[in-house]
Design a protein around this motif. Structure first.
Motif, PDB file in Angstrom:
ATOM      1  N   TRP A   1      26.794  28.282  -5.433  1.00 29.73           N
ATOM      2  CA  TRP A   1      26.161  29.284  -4.576  1.00 29.73           C
ATOM      3  C   TRP A   1      24.668  29.008  -4.450  1.00 29.73           C
ATOM      4  O   TRP A   1      23.950  28.960  -5.451  1.00 29.73           O
ATOM      5  N   THR A   2      24.187  28.814  -3.223  1.00 29.84           N
ATOM      6  CA  THR A   2      22.767  28.561  -2.978  1.00 29.84           C
ATOM      7  C   THR A   2      21.998  29.876  -2.918  1.00 29.84           C
ATOM      8  O   THR A   2      22.324  30.756  -2.118  1.00 29.84           O
ATOM      9  N   HIS A   3      20.961  29.978  -3.769  1.00 24.54           N
ATOM     10  CA  HIS A   3      20.108  31.162  -3.797  1.00 24.54           C
ATOM     11  C   HIS A   3      18.802  30.955  -3.022  1.00 24.54           C
ATOM     12  O   HIS A   3      18.225  31.928  -2.534  1.00 24.54           O
ATOM     13  N   TRP A   4      18.358  29.703  -2.966  1.00 24.41           N
ATOM     14  CA  TRP A   4      17.098  29.424  -2.261  1.00 24.41           C
ATOM     15  C   TRP A   4      17.087  27.954  -1.919  1.00 24.41           C
ATOM     16  O   TRP A   4      17.470  27.112  -2.727  1.00 24.41           O
ATOM     17  N   LEU A   5      16.663  27.656  -0.709  1.00 28.06           N
ATOM     18  CA  LEU A   5      16.580  26.282  -0.224  1.00 28.06           C
ATOM     19  C   LEU A   5      15.283  26.152   0.558  1.00 28.06           C
ATOM     20  O   LEU A   5      15.088  26.837   1.558  1.00 28.06           O
ATOM     21  N   VAL A   6      14.376  25.313   0.052  1.00 26.89           N
ATOM     22  CA  VAL A   6      13.081  25.115   0.701  1.00 26.89           C
ATOM     23  C   VAL A   6      12.867  23.623   0.871  1.00 26.89           C
ATOM     24  O   VAL A   6      13.061  22.852  -0.065  1.00 26.89           O
ATOM     25  N   TYR A   7      12.501  23.197   2.081  1.00 21.18           N
ATOM     26  CA  TYR A   7      12.307  21.779   2.355  1.00 21.18           C
ATOM     27  C   TYR A   7      11.008  21.557   3.113  1.00 21.18           C
ATOM     28  O   TYR A   7      10.338  22.513   3.522  1.00 21.18           O
ATOM     29  N   ASP A   8      10.649  20.284   3.261  1.00 18.96           N
ATOM     30  CA  ASP A   8       9.373  19.885   3.867  1.00 18.96           C
ATOM     31  C   ASP A   8       8.184  20.563   3.200  1.00 18.96           C
ATOM     32  O   ASP A   8       7.203  20.916   3.844  1.00 18.96           O
ATOM     33  N   MET A   9       8.289  20.722   1.860  1.00 14.30           N
ATOM     34  CA  MET A   9       7.164  21.272   1.108  1.00 14.30           C
ATOM     35  C   MET A   9       6.126  20.174   0.906  1.00 14.30           C
ATOM     36  O   MET A   9       6.487  19.026   0.647  1.00 14.30           O
ATOM     37  N   PRO A  10       4.850  20.534   1.001  1.00 16.51           N
ATOM     38  CA  PRO A  10       3.812  19.554   0.668  1.00 16.51           C
ATOM     39  C   PRO A  10       3.826  19.308  -0.843  1.00 16.51           C
ATOM     40  O   PRO A  10       4.515  20.000  -1.590  1.00 16.51           O
ATOM     41  N   LEU A  11       3.044  18.346  -1.289  1.00 13.81           N
ATOM     42  CA  LEU A  11       2.971  18.031  -2.719  1.00 13.81           C
ATOM     43  C   LEU A  11       2.121  19.084  -3.407  1.00 13.81           C
ATOM     44  O   LEU A  11       0.911  18.966  -3.495  1.00 13.81           O
ATOM     45  N   LEU A  12       2.772  20.169  -3.851  1.00 16.50           N
ATOM     46  CA  LEU A  12       2.065  21.243  -4.525  1.00 16.50           C
ATOM     47  C   LEU A  12       2.294  21.151  -6.012  1.00 16.50           C
ATOM     48  O   LEU A  12       3.354  20.739  -6.451  1.00 16.50           O
ATOM     49  N   HIS A  13       1.326  21.607  -6.765  1.00 18.87           N
ATOM     50  CA  HIS A  13       1.480  21.641  -8.216  1.00 18.87           C
ATOM     51  C   HIS A  13       1.947  23.009  -8.686  1.00 18.87           C
ATOM     52  O   HIS A  13       2.407  23.170  -9.801  1.00 18.87           O
ATOM     53  N   THR A  14       1.823  24.001  -7.799  1.00 19.90           N
ATOM     54  CA  THR A  14       2.236  25.363  -8.140  1.00 19.90           C
ATOM     55  C   THR A  14       2.936  26.004  -6.946  1.00 19.90           C
ATOM     56  O   THR A  14       2.437  25.932  -5.826  1.00 19.90           O
ATOM     57  N   ILE A  15       4.081  26.612  -7.209  1.00 17.66           N
ATOM     58  CA  ILE A  15       4.733  27.484  -6.235  1.00 17.66           C
ATOM     59  C   ILE A  15       4.487  28.890  -6.754  1.00 17.66           C
ATOM     60  O   ILE A  15       4.920  29.247  -7.850  1.00 17.66           O
ATOM     61  N   GLU A  16       3.746  29.657  -5.994  1.00 16.66           N
ATOM     62  CA  GLU A  16       3.375  30.999  -6.433  1.00 16.66           C
ATOM     63  C   GLU A  16       4.580  31.935  -6.404  1.00 16.66           C
ATOM     64  O   GLU A  16       5.508  31.759  -5.615  1.00 16.66           O
ATOM     65  N   GLU A  17       4.535  32.948  -7.251  1.00 17.64           N
ATOM     66  CA  GLU A  17       5.536  34.002  -7.242  1.00 17.64           C
ATOM     67  C   GLU A  17       5.568  34.655  -5.862  1.00 17.64           C
ATOM     68  O   GLU A  17       4.519  34.852  -5.238  1.00 17.64           O
ATOM     69  N   ASN A  18       6.755  34.977  -5.373  1.00 18.91           N
ATOM     70  CA  ASN A  18       6.938  35.661  -4.093  1.00 18.91           C
ATOM     71  C   ASN A  18       6.231  34.932  -2.955  1.00 18.91           C
ATOM     72  O   ASN A  18       5.434  35.494  -2.233  1.00 18.91           O
ATOM     73  N   SER A  19       6.535  33.624  -2.826  1.00 18.05           N
ATOM     74  CA  SER A  19       5.857  32.813  -1.815  1.00 18.05           C
ATOM     75  C   SER A  19       6.863  32.062  -0.949  1.00 18.05           C
ATOM     76  O   SER A  19       8.063  32.042  -1.227  1.00 18.05           O
ATOM     77  N   THR A  20       6.347  31.456   0.101  1.00 17.65           N
ATOM     78  CA  THR A  20       7.133  30.602   0.987  1.00 17.65           C
ATOM     79  C   THR A  20       6.438  29.244   1.025  1.00 17.65           C
ATOM     80  O   THR A  20       5.552  29.022   1.837  1.00 17.65           O
ATOM     81  N   PRO A  21       6.817  28.329   0.116  1.00 11.95           N
ATOM     82  CA  PRO A  21       6.085  27.073  -0.033  1.00 11.95           C
ATOM     83  C   PRO A  21       6.433  25.983   0.978  1.00 11.95           C
ATOM     84  O   PRO A  21       5.847  24.907   0.944  1.00 11.95           O
ATOM     85  N   GLY A  22       7.371  26.237   1.871  1.00 11.73           N
ATOM     86  CA  GLY A  22       7.775  25.237   2.861  1.00 11.73           C
ATOM     87  C   GLY A  22       8.705  25.876   3.869  1.00 11.73           C
ATOM     88  O   GLY A  22       8.721  27.095   4.023  1.00 11.73           O
ATOM     89  N   THR A  23       9.490  25.071   4.546  1.00  8.89           N
ATOM     90  CA  THR A  23      10.469  25.575   5.508  1.00  8.89           C
ATOM     91  C   THR A  23      11.675  26.076   4.720  1.00  8.89           C
ATOM     92  O   THR A  23      12.202  25.371   3.867  1.00  8.89           O
ATOM     93  N   VAL A  24      12.111  27.287   5.013  1.00  6.39           N
ATOM     94  CA  VAL A  24      13.184  27.912   4.241  1.00  6.39           C
ATOM     95  C   VAL A  24      14.516  27.760   4.963  1.00  6.39           C
ATOM     96  O   VAL A  24      14.648  28.094   6.142  1.00  6.39           O
ATOM     97  N   GLY A  25      15.487  27.236   4.217  1.00  6.47           N
ATOM     98  CA  GLY A  25      16.840  27.082   4.737  1.00  6.47           C
ATOM     99  C   GLY A  25      17.691  28.307   4.457  1.00  6.47           C
ATOM    100  O   GLY A  25      17.255  29.260   3.812  1.00  6.47           O
ATOM    101  N   MET A  26      18.913  28.257   4.915  1.00 10.04           N
ATOM    102  CA  MET A  26      19.853  29.358   4.771  1.00 10.04           C
ATOM    103  C   MET A  26      20.429  29.391   3.353  1.00 10.04           C
ATOM    104  O   MET A  26      20.858  28.368   2.840  1.00 10.04           O
ATOM    105  N   ASN A  27      20.429  30.576   2.739  1.00 12.91           N
ATOM    106  CA  ASN A  27      21.085  30.712   1.437  1.00 12.91           C
ATOM    107  C   ASN A  27      22.518  31.200   1.663  1.00 12.91           C
ATOM    108  O   ASN A  27      22.928  31.471   2.798  1.00 12.91           O
ATOM    109  N   ASP A  28      23.287  31.313   0.587  1.00 12.70           N
ATOM    110  CA  ASP A  28      24.681  31.731   0.731  1.00 12.70           C
ATOM    111  C   ASP A  28      24.855  33.235   0.864  1.00 12.70           C
ATOM    112  O   ASP A  28      25.973  33.728   0.992  1.00 12.70           O
ATOM    113  N   PHE A  29      23.735  33.973   0.874  1.00 16.04           N
ATOM    114  CA  PHE A  29      23.772  35.391   1.217  1.00 16.04           C
ATOM    115  C   PHE A  29      23.678  35.552   2.738  1.00 16.04           C
ATOM    116  O   PHE A  29      23.713  36.657   3.252  1.00 16.04           O
ATOM    117  N   GLY A  30      23.500  34.416   3.442  1.00 14.15           N
ATOM    118  CA  GLY A  30      23.386  34.439   4.897  1.00 14.15           C
ATOM    119  C   GLY A  30      21.986  34.737   5.393  1.00 14.15           C
ATOM    120  O   GLY A  30      21.800  35.166   6.533  1.00 14.15           O
TER     121      GLY A  30
END
Length: 152
Positions: free
Chosen positions: A63-92
């Motif tokens: 089950w996919t909960h989160w899918l993020v792609y085309d993220m830049p080279l970050l050293h930190t993904i902040e809490e409650n953030s959108t670090p790249g392009t977000v794909g579809m999860n299995d919750f639809g």
């Protein structure tokens, strides 16, 4: 996908350690926001990152909960953030959906992939589309696993 991928990316969270319980805040019992993540050791030639959060213990399978792609080279993904392009999860939905197992304790894998390209897929692309585009472009991986039991 490639079988000779080097597991060299460092992936950790200040919110929980590998193999520990994911804090309620980051689940359906809490605020249902993504946990903060820290990344290190990008392979030479990394052009983008992909993050796939999944639960292999789900009754329906992986089950996919989160899918993020085309993220830049970050050293930190902040809490409650959108670090790249977000794909579809299995919750639809094209967003983070926190751990929410129907019964028992489930494992949640945060898998990070370093790619030698950008995927340039549209937002809300499916897991299958993203994984197919990643094929032959993965130059590094990292993984963090946390546990969660839903309290009913």
């Amino acid at each position: 996908m490639e079988t000779n991928v080097i597991e060299n990316l460092k992936l950790s969270s200040p919110a929980f350690s590998a193999g520990d319980t994911i804090p309620e805040k980051f689940t359906c019992d809490g605020e249902d926001v993504n946990p903060p993540l820290e990344i290190g050791d990008f392979p030479e030639g990394t052009q983008s990152l992909v993050l796939h959060v999944n639960d292999p213990d789900a009754p329906s399978g992986n089950w996919t909960h989160w899918l993020v792609y085309d993220m830049p080279l970050l050293h930190t993904i902040e809490e409650n953030s959108t670090p790249g392009t977000v794909g579809m999860n299995d919750f639809g939905e094209a967003k983070y959906g926190g751990p929410c197992p129907p019964i028992g304790t489930h494992r949640y894998f945060f898998r990070l992939y370093a790619l030698d390209t950008r995927l340039s897929l549209p937002p809300a692309s499916t897991r299958d589309d993203v994984l197919a585009q990643m094929e032959n472009h993965i130059i590094g991986t990292g993984e963090l696993m946390g546990l969660f039991s839903h309290h009913t």
